[in-house]
Design an enzyme around this catalytic site. Structure first.
Site, short mmCIF file in Angstrom:
data_model
loop_
_atom_site.label_atom_id
_atom_site.label_comp_id
_atom_site.label_asym_id
_atom_site.label_seq_id
_atom_site.Cartn_x
_atom_site.Cartn_y
_atom_site.Cartn_z
N ASP A 23 0.86 -1.19 0.00
CA ASP A 23 0.00 0.00 0.00
C ASP A 23 0.89 1.24 0.00
O ASP A 23 1.41 1.62 -1.04
CB ASP A 23 -0.91 -0.10 1.23
CG ASP A 23 -1.99 0.94 1.27
OD1 ASP A 23 -2.57 1.25 0.23
OD2 ASP A 23 -2.28 1.45 2.37
N ASP B 229 -7.78 -8.27 6.18
CA ASP B 229 -8.81 -8.03 7.18
C ASP B 229 -9.25 -6.58 7.24
O ASP B 229 -8.57 -5.68 6.78
CB ASP B 229 -8.30 -8.41 8.57
CG ASP B 229 -7.31 -7.38 9.12
OD1 ASP B 229 -6.35 -7.03 8.39
OD2 ASP B 229 -7.50 -6.90 10.25
N LYS C 115 -1.02 -1.74 -4.72
CA LYS C 115 -1.80 -0.52 -4.92
C LYS C 115 -0.83 0.60 -5.25
O LYS C 115 -0.52 1.43 -4.36
CB LYS C 115 -2.52 -0.14 -3.61
CG LYS C 115 -3.79 -0.85 -3.28
CD LYS C 115 -4.36 -0.21 -1.99
CE LYS C 115 -5.54 -0.92 -1.44
NZ LYS C 115 -5.93 -0.38 -0.11
P1 IMP Z 1 1.90 -0.46 3.80
O1 IMP Z 1 3.01 -0.48 4.79
O2 IMP Z 1 1.15 0.84 3.81
O3 IMP Z 1 2.32 -0.85 2.41
O4 IMP Z 1 0.79 -1.43 4.33
C1 IMP Z 1 0.79 -2.76 4.17
C2 IMP Z 1 -0.21 -3.38 5.12
O5 IMP Z 1 -1.40 -2.59 5.27
C3 IMP Z 1 -0.68 -4.69 4.56
O6 IMP Z 1 0.13 -5.73 5.01
C4 IMP Z 1 -2.09 -4.79 5.10
O7 IMP Z 1 -2.08 -5.39 6.36
C5 IMP Z 1 -2.56 -3.37 5.26
N1 IMP Z 1 -3.44 -2.94 4.14
C6 IMP Z 1 -3.17 -2.06 3.17
N2 IMP Z 1 -4.19 -1.92 2.31
C7 IMP Z 1 -5.15 -2.77 2.74
C8 IMP Z 1 -6.47 -3.12 2.25
O8 IMP Z 1 -6.99 -2.62 1.23
N3 IMP Z 1 -7.13 -4.05 2.98
C9 IMP Z 1 -6.62 -4.65 4.08
N4 IMP Z 1 -5.39 -4.36 4.56
C10 IMP Z 1 -4.67 -3.43 3.90
#
Ligand code: IMP
Ligand code: MG
Length: 182
Positions: free
Chosen positions: A102, A160, A130
């Site tokens: 994300d 989740d 994403k």
């Molecule tokens: P990042 O560090 O922002 O890339 O976040 C990664 C983590 O955020 C993932 O391992 C998920 O646990 C959570 N996450 C990000 N987007 C979503 C989503 O659309 N649905 C559920 N969990 C998400």
């Protein structure tokens, strides 16, 4: 659970087909290297279990847990290791298996940490990406990914919202009113 979803984004068969393709690709790239597949708990658990079974070469399995969103739908930018690997990874070829990329903070942090432990290589395999949501300054890229999705909050197949919906066998978009009421 189905009634809490606005729509199904990726069905069971579509997911399974793509996971088999990724498994075959990893098997080709890592033949003779016996990589360590690191599952990032809990979100990656379904993907990890299916992916490992789609790789017909020797692999080692290990698990890590990092802090996540809690009950919120936006990342804090802070990452904390809650459960560490059970074995050293120096000299090993590591593949981080994650549910979704994300902001990119989690995978950026984890690849740095695992590389600093002397891994022979560190690559990222994420089921979902994403790209629109990447935080400024984050340059990490997925070496392997299942699907690119838009800026929607998704649940199911391990993902989740507030610890719910992980057991859906497909991936769907949660209706906004489910989390707006919190
Ligand atoms: P990042 O560090 O922002 O890339 O976040 C990664 C983590 O955020 C993932 O391992 C998920 O646990 C959570 N996450 C990000 N987007 C979503 C989503 O659309 N649905 C559920 N969990 C998400
Ligand atoms: Mg996660």
């Amino acid at each position: 659970m189905r009634n809490d979803l606005a729509k199904i984004l990726l069905g069971e068969e579509e997911i399974q087909k793509r996971v088999r393709e990724l498994g075959a690709e990893l098997a080709r790239d890592y033949v003779g290297l016996e990589p360590t597949l690191v599952c990032i708990l809990k979100g990656a658990v379904m993907f990890y279990a299916d992916l490992c079974r789609a790789i017909p070469i020797q692999v080692n399995m290990d698990f890590m847990a990092v802090s996540s969103y809690g009950n919120r739908t936006k990342s804090s930018g802070e990452v904390e290791i809650r459960k560490d690997l059970s074995r050293p990874i120096d000299g090993r070829h590591v593949i981080i298996v994650e549910d979704i990329m994300d902001s990119g903070f989690t995978l950026s942090y984890l690849s740095r940490v695992l590389a600093s432990r002397g891994a022979a290589s560190v690559k990222i395999c994420t089921l979902l990406d994403k790209p629109e949501r990447r935080a400024p300054g984050i340059t990490v890229k997925a070496d392997y990914f299942g699907f690119t999705i838009g800026n929607e909050f998704v649940v199911g197949y391990g993902l989740d919202y507030a610890e719910r919906y992980r057991n859906l066998p497909y991936i769907g978009v949660l209706r906004p009113e489910i989390y707006e009421n919190n």
